[in-house]
Design a protein around this motif. Structure first.
Motif, PDB file in Angstrom:
ATOM      1  N   GLY A   1       0.825  -1.203   0.000  1.00  0.00           N
ATOM      2  CA  GLY A   1       0.000   0.000   0.000  1.00  0.00           C
ATOM      3  C   GLY A   1       0.852   1.242   0.000  1.00  0.00           C
ATOM      4  O   GLY A   1       0.536   2.237  -0.680  1.00  0.00           O
ATOM      5  N   LEU A   2       1.965   1.197   0.747  1.00  0.00           N
ATOM      6  CA  LEU A   2       2.885   2.334   0.774  1.00  0.00           C
ATOM      7  C   LEU A   2       3.513   2.551  -0.600  1.00  0.00           C
ATOM      8  O   LEU A   2       3.656   3.688  -1.058  1.00  0.00           O
ATOM      9  N   ALA A   3       3.881   1.449  -1.265  1.00  0.00           N
ATOM     10  CA  ALA A   3       4.476   1.569  -2.599  1.00  0.00           C
ATOM     11  C   ALA A   3       3.493   2.206  -3.574  1.00  0.00           C
ATOM     12  O   ALA A   3       3.860   3.086  -4.365  1.00  0.00           O
ATOM     13  N   VAL A   4       2.235   1.755  -3.517  1.00  0.00           N
ATOM     14  CA  VAL A   4       1.208   2.314  -4.392  1.00  0.00           C
ATOM     15  C   VAL A   4       0.991   3.795  -4.076  1.00  0.00           C
ATOM     16  O   VAL A   4       0.882   4.633  -4.975  1.00  0.00           O
ATOM     17  N   TRP A   5       0.941   4.110  -2.799  1.00  0.00           N
ATOM     18  CA  TRP A   5       0.721   5.502  -2.389  1.00  0.00           C
ATOM     19  C   TRP A   5       1.878   6.394  -2.822  1.00  0.00           C
ATOM     20  O   TRP A   5       1.659   7.503  -3.329  1.00  0.00           O
TER      21      TRP A   5
END
Length: 230
Positions: free
Chosen positions: A115-119
């Motif tokens: 999720g952090l990578a996507v964000w």
């Protein structure tokens, strides 16, 4: 008697009941959307753009279930799980329990890190969306990984049995490579859903999609070694 006013406590109880009913309806709606990810993912990812608090909270149950099952599917393929039965104190039931617990932690790690990578990919592309929304895109896109258990577990049990959890044995060579390859096909499917989510929910340009997926790929490699360190 229509002119009678409700007492503050009664009014609060009525509002709480209405909120609870609305939440239950929204939760059922999101459970109905989960199978749609397999045939109409765009509609599901469009629904993720809803910002109503009740709708946001209603996603919690399906997200939790998908993330845990996806985590279990992931830990089954790690080398750390290939030696669980080498210990005489571990039997089949213990393997199931450890896999479930490992799935919780492994799934949670993937949920937040991917999720952090996507964000970050979205931020890098100039799209300012909440971190929570990015995590939810990852969670729903992980459904194919969760579903891979329906294929990999029967294959493991029928083909190599307990040797999957022992060093050496019948799983060495082709069986492990084939089962792992099948699982990776589901991972590729999940990455495709992430791309759809990035375009649909976060409305990223293709540059942002590729950036986010590249970051996610790096983090997948990092998360894969976690069970070997624990």
């Amino acid at each position: 008697m229509s002119g009678l006013q409700l007492k503050p406590g009664e009014l609060a109880d009525r509002e709480a009941a209405q909120m609870s009913a609305a939440g239950a309806i929204a939760s059922r709606e999101w459970w109905r959307r989960v199978p749609l990810l397999l045939r109409d993912p765009v509609a599901v990812f469009e629904a993720l753009r809803e910002t109503d608090d009740i709708d946001l909270d209603a996603r919690a149950e399906p997200i939790t279930a998908i993330v845990i099952l996806a985590g279990m599917a992931g830990v089954l393929l790690t080398p750390a799980w290939g030696g669980l039965l080498d210990s005489s104190s571990v039997d089949g039931l213990v393997v199931v329990v450890i896999t479930f617990i490992g799935g919780i932690f492994y799934g949670a790690a993937g949920y937040f890190l991917l999720g952090l990578a996507v964000w970050l990919g979205a931020r890098g592309a100039g799209v300012d969306e909440p971190f929570r929304l990015a995590r939810q895109v990852v969670a729903f896109a992980s459904l194919p990984i969760a579903l891979s258990l329906c294929l990999t577990v029967p294959l493991i049990l029928a083909w190599v049995g307990g040797d999957w959890f022992r060093a050496g044995g019948a799983d060495v060579g082709a069986p492990r490579w084939i089962i792992t390859g099948i699982a990776l096909a589901f991972v590729a499917w999940a990455f495709g859903l992430v791309a759809i989510g990035l375009r649909t929910t976060l409305r990223l340009p293709w540059f942002g999609v590729f950036t986010a997926l590249a970051l996610a790929g790096v983090l997948v490699g990092g998360v894969a070694v976690v069970p070997n360190i624990l």
